[in-house]
Design an enzyme around this catalytic site. Structure first.
Site, PDB file in Angstrom:
ATOM      1  N   GLU A  93       0.832  -1.192   0.000  1.00  0.00           N
ATOM      2  CA  GLU A  93       0.000   0.000   0.000  1.00  0.00           C
ATOM      3  C   GLU A  93       0.872   1.249   0.000  1.00  0.00           C
ATOM      4  OE1 GLU A  93      -3.168   0.126   2.778  1.00  0.00           O
ATOM      5  OE2 GLU A  93      -3.910  -1.873   2.282  1.00  0.00           O
ATOM      6  N   CYS A 113       5.192  -6.208   7.883  1.00  0.00           N
ATOM      7  CA  CYS A 113       6.158  -5.672   8.844  1.00  0.00           C
ATOM      8  C   CYS A 113       6.406  -6.697   9.948  1.00  0.00           C
ATOM      9  CB  CYS A 113       5.639  -4.376   9.454  1.00  0.00           C
ATOM     10  SG  CYS A 113       6.813  -3.597  10.598  1.00  0.00           S
ATOM     11  N   GLY A 160       6.082  -1.514   6.930  1.00  0.00           N
ATOM     12  CA  GLY A 160       7.451  -1.961   7.129  1.00  0.00           C
ATOM     13  C   GLY A 160       8.306  -1.045   7.984  1.00  0.00           C
ATOM     14  N   GLU A 161       9.456  -1.578   8.385  1.00  0.00           N
ATOM     15  CA  GLU A 161      10.468  -0.862   9.162  1.00  0.00           C
ATOM     16  C   GLU A 161      11.632  -0.534   8.225  1.00  0.00           C
ATOM     17  OE1 GLU A 161      13.155   0.866  10.961  1.00  0.00           O
ATOM     18  OE2 GLU A 161      11.397   0.532  12.247  1.00  0.00           O
ATOM     19  N   SER A 190      11.185   7.154   8.863  1.00  0.00           N
ATOM     20  CA  SER A 190      10.609   6.873  10.179  1.00  0.00           C
ATOM     21  C   SER A 190      10.973   5.461  10.617  1.00  0.00           C
ATOM     22  CB  SER A 190       9.081   7.015  10.128  1.00  0.00           C
ATOM     23  OG  SER A 190       8.504   6.713  11.377  1.00  0.00           O
ATOM     24  N   SER A 213       9.759   6.414  16.152  1.00  0.00           N
ATOM     25  CA  SER A 213       8.447   6.085  16.730  1.00  0.00           C
ATOM     26  C   SER A 213       8.649   5.655  18.173  1.00  0.00           C
ATOM     27  CB  SER A 213       7.783   4.960  15.914  1.00  0.00           C
ATOM     28  OG  SER A 213       7.541   5.385  14.596  1.00  0.00           O
ATOM     29  N   LEU A 214       8.410   6.584  19.095  1.00  0.00           N
ATOM     30  CA  LEU A 214       8.651   6.316  20.516  1.00  0.00           C
ATOM     31  C   LEU A 214       7.414   5.686  21.168  1.00  0.00           C
ATOM     32  CD1 LEU A 214      11.018   6.705  22.439  1.00  0.00           C
ATOM     33  CD2 LEU A 214      10.049   8.919  23.079  1.00  0.00           C
ATOM     34  N   HIS A 215       6.300   6.400  21.145  1.00  0.00           N
ATOM     35  CA  HIS A 215       4.976   5.895  21.541  1.00  0.00           C
ATOM     36  C   HIS A 215       4.835   5.522  23.016  1.00  0.00           C
ATOM     37  CE1 HIS A 215       4.382   6.058  17.342  1.00  0.00           C
ATOM     38  NE2 HIS A 215       4.836   4.867  17.033  1.00  0.00           N
ATOM     39  N   ASN A 289      -5.315   6.191  15.337  1.00  0.00           N
ATOM     40  CA  ASN A 289      -6.254   5.914  14.254  1.00  0.00           C
ATOM     41  C   ASN A 289      -6.762   4.479  14.412  1.00  0.00           C
ATOM     42  OD1 ASN A 289      -5.790   8.468  12.896  1.00  0.00           O
ATOM     43  ND2 ASN A 289      -3.780   7.641  12.354  1.00  0.00           N
ATOM     44  N   CYS A 332      -2.078   6.868   9.438  1.00  0.00           N
ATOM     45  CA  CYS A 332      -0.958   6.250  10.141  1.00  0.00           C
ATOM     46  C   CYS A 332      -1.412   5.032  10.944  1.00  0.00           C
ATOM     47  CB  CYS A 332      -0.326   7.292  11.069  1.00  0.00           C
ATOM     48  SG  CYS A 332       1.083   6.693  12.016  1.00  0.00           S
TER      49      CYS A 332
END
Length: 343
Positions: A93, A113, A160-161, A190, A213-215, A289, A332
């Site tokens: 995508e 991923c 993916g990473e 990212s 990407s900490l989150h 999201n 996202c």
């Protein structure tokens, strides 16, 4: 020795010039081919009408390296999500995000991923393989062709990473910058953060935006949301990010998806502020999201604003990013793997 194998898309001007000469054509045809691939988005050699007709017909089936649009959906906010079929039948995508002044493409770097973040649809669908550099670049060309408008920005925030597909991503950055003429400062990579990869990436000294990407504001919570974080303590991750700043002289952007009641409380904001005090960084807060595969909830606007104000009070640069394409499952964390689509 320059290789003549593989697809044409992904090759540099030098490589394309060598390729046409190996086909018995004059060197200047390399520049023509380069222009038709990267500026005009040619999908086959037969389209390149400046080439001799006999030669075009002879090489009509030579692999250019373009995907096929399997499905396209347009969100009410004009964001477009594309499901693209690759040569091996797998599906990825990509997302086109237009504004008045820019057209941004969110590209995938892998089919699926392996990181398996608990709140991400891509991670729920498993992993198939890395994408090749030309398969990443093709996504940008596809969006550009569909919008009939030049792409100005590219973000590696799709499936993916990126740092698990290191060489192909670096190659794609070179192609986007040198061959498609998109400035490095208009590119964003990212990553969830991988041991030793951040310093390796920093040593390339690219002028791209680097987003982590900490989150989560502590190690325990981060391991719950991002299973791979068990191998990369948040203290070490932040130390490596500091080294990135020292090497590149560029700040780090920290992505922080806000999950209601999970990581969006005032104590989390204070904890995050303590980590980032004096750090040359910027925090992007992203309200979650929703996806059907997870039970997390999107925070209300009041909690989001409270979280942001606490960071500001602690002198942390912060903004809230409301994702585009939500109603088309193009925002996202909502991109699906080919496996889920095919099932």
């Amino acid at each position: 020795m320059i290789s003549t194998e593989g697809t044409l898309l992904g090759k540099s001007l030098e490589e394309l010039t060598y390729w046409v000469q190996q086909q018995g054509q004059p060197a200047y045809r390399g520049k023509q081919l380069h222009q038709w691939l990267y500026q005009k988005g040619a999908r086959s050699l037969e389209e390149i009408h400046v080439f001799p007709k006999v030669w075009r017909k002879k090489l009509s089936n030579y692999p250019v390296g373009r995907s096929t649009i399997n499905y396209r959906i347009i969100s009410p906010d004009a964001t477009r999500k594309y499901l693209l079929s690759l040569d091996d039948g797998l599906i990825i995508e990509a997302v086109g995000i237009p504004t008045t002044k820019r057209l941004t493409v969110c590209v995938s770097s892998q089919v699926g991923c392996p990181i398996a973040c608990d709140f991400c649809a891509t991670g729920k669908g498993g992993y198939d393989r890395n994408l090749k550099a030309h398969e990443i670049v093709d996504q940008v060309l596809t969006v550009q062709e569909d919008f009939q408008r030049r792409v100005s920005h590219v973000v590696f925030m799709g499936m993916g990473e990126p740092l698990l597909n290191f060489e192909a991503v670096i190659s794609a950055v070179r192609i986007l910058n040198q061959d498609m003429r998109i400035g490095q400062r208009s590119l964003t990579i990212s990553t969830v953060g991988l041991p030793q990869k951040i310093i390796r990436f920093a040593n390339y000294n690219l002028q791209v935006t680097f987003a982590v990407s900490l989150h989560a504001s502590n190690q325990t919570l981060r391991e719950k949301l991002i299973p791979s974080a068990i191998h990369y303590p948040i203290k070490q991750l932040l130390e490596d990010c500091q080294k990135y700043v020292e090497i590149t002289k560029r700040r780090v952007t920290f992505e922080y998806i806000l999950l209601e009641g999970v990581n969006d409380l005032p104590e989390h904001a204070i904890e995050l502020s303590n980590h980032l005090r004096g750090f040359q960084s910027h925090v992007n807060l992203i309200p979650y999201n929703p996806i059907k595969e997870a039970n997390y909830q999107r925070p209300n606007q009041r909690n989001t604003q409270t979280f942001m104000k606490i960071l500001q009070q602690h002198k942390v640069t912060v903004s809230v990013r409301y994702s585009r394409g939500l109603k088309a499952n193009a925002a996202c964390g909502q991109l699906q793997s080919s496996r889920l689509f095919l099932n």
